[in-house]
Motif scaffolding. Structure first.
Motif, PDB file in Angstrom:
ATOM      1  N   UNK A 177       0.849  -1.080   0.021  1.00 26.06           N
ATOM      2  CA  UNK A 177       0.007   0.009  -0.094  1.00 26.06           C
ATOM      3  C   UNK A 177       1.004   1.047  -0.022  1.00 26.06           C
ATOM      4  N   UNK A 178       0.477   2.025  -0.902  1.00 25.84           N
ATOM      5  CA  UNK A 178       1.318   3.497  -0.831  1.00 25.84           C
ATOM      6  C   UNK A 178       0.309   4.782  -0.597  1.00 25.84           C
ATOM      7  N   UNK A 179       0.738   5.233   0.458  1.00 24.72           N
ATOM      8  CA  UNK A 179      -0.163   6.470   0.916  1.00 24.72           C
ATOM      9  C   UNK A 179       0.711   7.501   1.712  1.00 24.72           C
ATOM     10  N   UNK A 180       0.520   8.648   1.278  1.00 21.87           N
ATOM     11  CA  UNK A 180       1.368   9.928   1.877  1.00 21.87           C
ATOM     12  C   UNK A 180       2.635   9.753   1.583  1.00 21.87           C
ATOM     13  N   UNK A 181       3.334   9.281   0.721  1.00 18.72           N
ATOM     14  CA  UNK A 181       4.840   9.040   0.353  1.00 18.72           C
ATOM     15  C   UNK A 181       5.430   7.838   1.216  1.00 18.72           C
ATOM     16  N   UNK A 182       4.444   7.022   1.769  1.00 18.37           N
ATOM     17  CA  UNK A 182       5.126   5.968   2.264  1.00 18.37           C
ATOM     18  C   UNK A 182       4.408   4.862   1.880  1.00 18.37           C
ATOM     19  N   UNK A 183       5.436   3.742   1.634  1.00 16.57           N
ATOM     20  CA  UNK A 183       4.965   2.436   1.014  1.00 16.57           C
ATOM     21  C   UNK A 183       5.042   1.276   2.230  1.00 16.57           C
ATOM     22  N   UNK A 184       4.104   0.870   2.329  1.00 19.95           N
ATOM     23  CA  UNK A 184       4.055  -0.170   3.449  1.00 19.95           C
ATOM     24  C   UNK A 184       3.666  -1.623   2.725  1.00 19.95           C
ATOM     25  N   UNK A 185       4.687  -2.703   2.824  1.00 15.88           N
ATOM     26  CA  UNK A 185       4.520  -3.782   2.416  1.00 15.88           C
ATOM     27  C   UNK A 185       4.321  -4.995   3.599  1.00 15.88           C
TER      28      UNK A 185
END
Length: 157
Positions: free
Chosen positions: A130-138
């Motif tokens: 997930x990519x939100x507000x410049x942060x990619x969370x895998x």
């Protein structure tokens, strides 16, 4: 009115200690000229970057968070191979300054590639990014054999 006199280094053949001190000063000056000064090397340093990455886990998942501000989803690639997660992409300089003079460039642009060796085996078919507000969370769900298990103790008589 006072006149200005240009300062010159003392003769280091007479005072050899001064020579070592001035060499140290010159080295420190070169060190701080790099990414902060106006040298040509600074533009080369800024064309390569590595985004900050956090890696942590709980009992069910491994999580990787990467700071990728200003990027588009289409410019980011995520892959997994043999227990190694790869995150790569390119941040492009979209702003054109035209005829304006540039005095400082500190924002990183260019290609990057990060590889993270995972601490546990994961289910590769259930990975979510997930990519939100410049942060990619895998989020990488752990494989059953990697999860902690409670082992029952039998009492023998």
């Amino acid at each position: 009115m006072n006149s200005l006199t240009r300062w010159q280094r003392p003769d280091t053949s007479v005072w050899p200690t001064f020579g070592r001190l001035f060499n140290l000063r010159d080295e420190l000056d070169r060190l701080f000229e790099g990414p902060f000064g106006d040298s040509g090397a600074s533009s080369q340093l800024l064309s390569v970057w590595n985004p900050a990455v956090d890696l942590y886990e709980d009992k069910d998942n491994v999580f990787v968070k990467a700071e990728l501000p200003g990027m588009k989803k289409e410019d980011i690639q995520v892959s997994l191979h043999a227990g190694v997660l790869s995150i790569s992409g390119e941040r492009k300089d979209e702003e054109k300054h035209g005829s304006a003079d540039t005095y400082r460039v500190e924002r990183f642009v260019g290609r990057f590639h990060r590889t993270i060796t995972l601490p546990s085996q994961v289910k590769s078919d259930h990975i979510a990014a997930q990519y939100k507000d410049g942060i990619l969370t895998v989020t990488l769900p752990k494989a059953e054999e990697a999860k902690p298990r409670q082992i029952e103790i039998n009492v023998s008589e």
